[in-house]
Motif scaffolding. Structure first.
Motif, PDB file in Angstrom:
ATOM      1  N   PRO A 101       0.928  -1.273  -0.080  1.00  0.00           N
ATOM      2  CA  PRO A 101       0.130  -0.059   0.058  1.00  0.00           C
ATOM      3  C   PRO A 101       0.734   1.344  -0.151  1.00  0.00           C
ATOM      4  CG  PRO A 101       0.108  -0.869   2.131  1.00  0.00           C
ATOM      5  CD  PRO A 101       0.915  -2.093   1.414  1.00  0.00           C
ATOM      6  N   TYR A 102       0.070   2.340  -0.109  1.00  0.00           N
ATOM      7  CA  TYR A 102       0.917   3.613  -0.271  1.00  0.00           C
ATOM      8  C   TYR A 102       1.692   3.944   1.100  1.00  0.00           C
ATOM      9  CZ  TYR A 102       1.176   8.703   0.202  1.00  0.00           C
ATOM     10  OH  TYR A 102       1.498  10.077   0.441  1.00  0.00           O
ATOM     11  N   VAL A 103       1.334   3.761   2.235  1.00  0.00           N
ATOM     12  CA  VAL A 103       1.900   4.181   3.339  1.00  0.00           C
ATOM     13  C   VAL A 103       3.267   3.347   3.667  1.00  0.00           C
ATOM     14  CG1 VAL A 103      -0.108   4.813   4.678  1.00  0.00           C
ATOM     15  CG2 VAL A 103       0.521   2.478   4.633  1.00  0.00           C
ATOM     16  N   VAL A 104       3.116   2.098   2.897  1.00  0.00           N
ATOM     17  CA  VAL A 104       4.537   1.485   2.826  1.00  0.00           C
ATOM     18  C   VAL A 104       5.476   1.720   1.765  1.00  0.00           C
ATOM     19  CG1 VAL A 104       5.579  -0.755   2.894  1.00  0.00           C
ATOM     20  CG2 VAL A 104       3.320  -0.520   3.791  1.00  0.00           C
ATOM     21  N   GLN A 105       4.782   2.215   0.517  1.00  0.00           N
ATOM     22  CA  GLN A 105       5.707   2.991  -0.394  1.00  0.00           C
ATOM     23  C   GLN A 105       6.357   3.890   0.045  1.00  0.00           C
ATOM     24  OE1 GLN A 105       3.190   4.537  -3.617  1.00  0.00           O
ATOM     25  NE2 GLN A 105       4.788   4.720  -4.778  1.00  0.00           N
ATOM     26  N   SER A 115       8.078   8.554   6.768  1.00  0.00           N
ATOM     27  CA  SER A 115       6.910   8.377   6.123  1.00  0.00           C
ATOM     28  C   SER A 115       5.525   8.736   7.199  1.00  0.00           C
ATOM     29  CB  SER A 115       6.488   7.037   5.999  1.00  0.00           C
ATOM     30  OG  SER A 115       6.325   6.076   6.873  1.00  0.00           O
ATOM     31  N   ILE A 116       5.908   8.774   8.369  1.00  0.00           N
ATOM     32  CA  ILE A 116       4.476   9.430   9.292  1.00  0.00           C
ATOM     33  C   ILE A 116       3.888  10.897   8.670  1.00  0.00           C
ATOM     34  CG2 ILE A 116       3.805  10.194  11.515  1.00  0.00           C
ATOM     35  CD1 ILE A 116       5.936   7.795  12.405  1.00  0.00           C
ATOM     36  N   LEU A 332      -0.260   3.851  11.927  1.00  0.00           N
ATOM     37  CA  LEU A 332       0.318   4.672  13.053  1.00  0.00           C
ATOM     38  C   LEU A 332      -0.134   4.252  14.542  1.00  0.00           C
ATOM     39  CD1 LEU A 332      -0.177   8.383  12.015  1.00  0.00           C
ATOM     40  CD2 LEU A 332       1.809   6.966  11.494  1.00  0.00           C
ATOM     41  N   THR A 333      -1.235   3.545  14.283  1.00  0.00           N
ATOM     42  CA  THR A 333      -2.017   3.003  15.915  1.00  0.00           C
ATOM     43  C   THR A 333      -1.678   1.684  15.903  1.00  0.00           C
ATOM     44  OG1 THR A 333      -4.171   2.937  14.917  1.00  0.00           O
ATOM     45  CG2 THR A 333      -3.502   5.131  15.706  1.00  0.00           C
TER      46      THR A 333
END
Length: 465
Positions: A101-105, A115-116, A332-333
């Motif tokens: 997914p994008y947050v890992v990309q 990335s946060i 994040l959580t």
């Protein structure tokens, strides 16, 4: 390194043990991808036929006068859609090939800690859009309630809360529910909009011709600003293209995937922008729901069109505005997907969407898009340069999930380049997106190659071997 999907994907249990992420963020395997090309195309049609895009079309008409005439509008839209499709096709490749997914990309360029910030810059605008779309949907639901109750019920706030609760429940069923809703909605809503388009041509053509078609308009800065605004409306979506392409069945070439973006977006976005401008020209009202009620002076038809609007709101939110912030909250959580979906919906409730669009003007929405696109332009530029130029499309996906791996910490080059690009973009907010893309891209290449190339800037950054 091979680009085959099988060579990228580490066993989900190993990845989850390494970082503790929810399984929804693990790489999608070939077997878990169920969305075919036809469904994928209809998904983007469903996303395009939404009230936000229609409101952007309405924003061309300010105080009864058109900023751009019909020819300038269509030219601006065509240029914007071409750019949108190109960036979609380029940025979806990592997600499609690896299933991340994008947050890992983002970790590839910004690092785990870096990335946060960049993921929040994608998630926050999506939540605001989620709230805005739901407010429009609540307005439409209120129109239905007024007709059904004979005018005794008139409370947009209650309708807003109701539609938000419905979306939270639907989105808990994941991407499969999203694809199904989008396919149905895209067909139904397009039929409704074709009817409205016919009404505008037959009953309001004179005023539309006078205020929009024959308007002088401009080919100057406002023309290019509207290109940026039209494109900025999709900037957040193609930034997180991996969230969608990872669900698409394997075996589709890069060129064909490009057409899976360009064709449906051209059909839906272009048509809806046109109707938005026509409605505002005919009624002087920038709120599409209220403009519909004026143009279609029939209570039964108003109920039908309003029902289609509600369906369209749910469809676009489920594609563009629920998945990205949910993944951010999950990352994040460390919460489960369903819990994160619920939190996303509750945050959208308190996003004050009614401030963006007043009955007389949609300028607030346009300004909001230009401001957040000043940050999103630099991020997508950094991602593309990292993947295509610096890494030559070779990434070890397993490393992206390791808390103590080569992507731990943050990348000072990416953070600085993003801030430099955004700062330059704010110097001319009308052209924020393109300025941010160019400046941040150049800054990132220079910083990476010359400034921190051999530096152990901080223990744990992605530059430490």
């Amino acid at each position: 390194m091979s680009t085959n999907l099988e060579s990228y994907v580490t066993k989900e249990t190993e990845i989850q043990h390494a970082t503790g992420v929810d399984e929804s963020l693990n790489p999608k395997t070939e077997e878990s991808r169920t969305v075919g090309p036809v469904t994928y195309a209809f998904m983007w049609i469903g996303d395009g036929v939404n009230l936000g895009n229609m409101t952007l079309g309405a924003s061309l008409i300010v105080a009864g006068a058109a900023t751009l005439n019909i020819f300038q509008t269509l030219a601006a839209a065509a240029i914007a859609i071409g750019i949108i499709s190109t960036f979609f096709a380029l940025n979806d490749r990592l997600g499609y090939r690896t299933g991340v997914p994008y947050v890992v990309q983002l970790r590839m360029s910004f690092g785990l800690k870096g990335s946060i910030v960049s993921s929040l810059l994608r998630g926050i605008p999506a939540i605001v859009w989620y709230g805005f779309q739901s407010w429009i949907g609540g307005t439409a639901l209120n129109e239905i309630a007024k007709v059904v109750t004979g005018g005794s019920f008139d409370n947009v706030v209650i309708c807003f809360v109701v539609i938000q609760l419905v979306q939270i429940v639907l989105s808990m069923y994941g991407f499969h529910a999203i694809a199904w809703v989008e396919t149905v909605a895209s067909v139904v809503i397009m039929l409704a909009l074709i009817y409205v388009f016919g009404v505008l041509l037959t009953s309001h053509s004179d005023v539309v011709v006078e205020k929009w078609v024959h308007a002088k308009g401009t080919w100057g800065l406002p023309f290019f600003a509207f290109i940026m605004m039209f494109m900025g409306n999709y900037a957040a979506i193609f930034l997180s293209a991996a969230d969608y392409s990872r669900e698409l069945k394997t075996g589709i070439s890069d060129t064909k995937r490009g057409f899976l973006y360009f064709t449906p977006i051209l059909i839906a976005y272009g048509f809806v922008l046109t109707i938005g401008a026509m409605l505002a020209s005919a009624t002087g009202n920038s709120n599409p729901v209220k403009a519909f009620a004026i143009v279609v002076d029939n209570s039964y038809i108003t109920v039908g069109v309003s029902a289609f609007i509600v369906l369209g709101v749910i469809a676009v939110n489920m594609v563009a505005n629920i998945v990205p912030p949910t993944y951010v909250i999950t990352l994040l959580t460390k919460l489960k997907y369903k819990t994160a979906v619920t939190i996303t919906g509750l945050l959208a409730l308190v996003s004050f969407p009614w401030v963006l669009v007043q009955d007389s003007s949609a300028e607030g929405l346009g300004l909001f898009i230009l401001i957040y696109s000043a940050f999103l332009g630099p991020i997508v530029s950094i991602l593309l340069i990292e993947y295509y130029i610096l890494r030559k499309q070779k990434v070890n996906v397993a490393d992206l999930y390791k808390e103590d791996g080569p992507f731990a910490g943050y990348n000072p080059c990416a953070i600085l380049a993003m801030l430099i690009g955004a700062g330059a973009a704010f110097m001319k907010v009308e052209l924020a997106w393109i300025i941010g893309v160019v400046v941040a891209g150049i800054a990132y290449i220079l910083l990476t190659k010359f400034t921190f190339k051999d530096s152990k800037f901080k223990k744990g950054t992605i530059f430490e071997k």
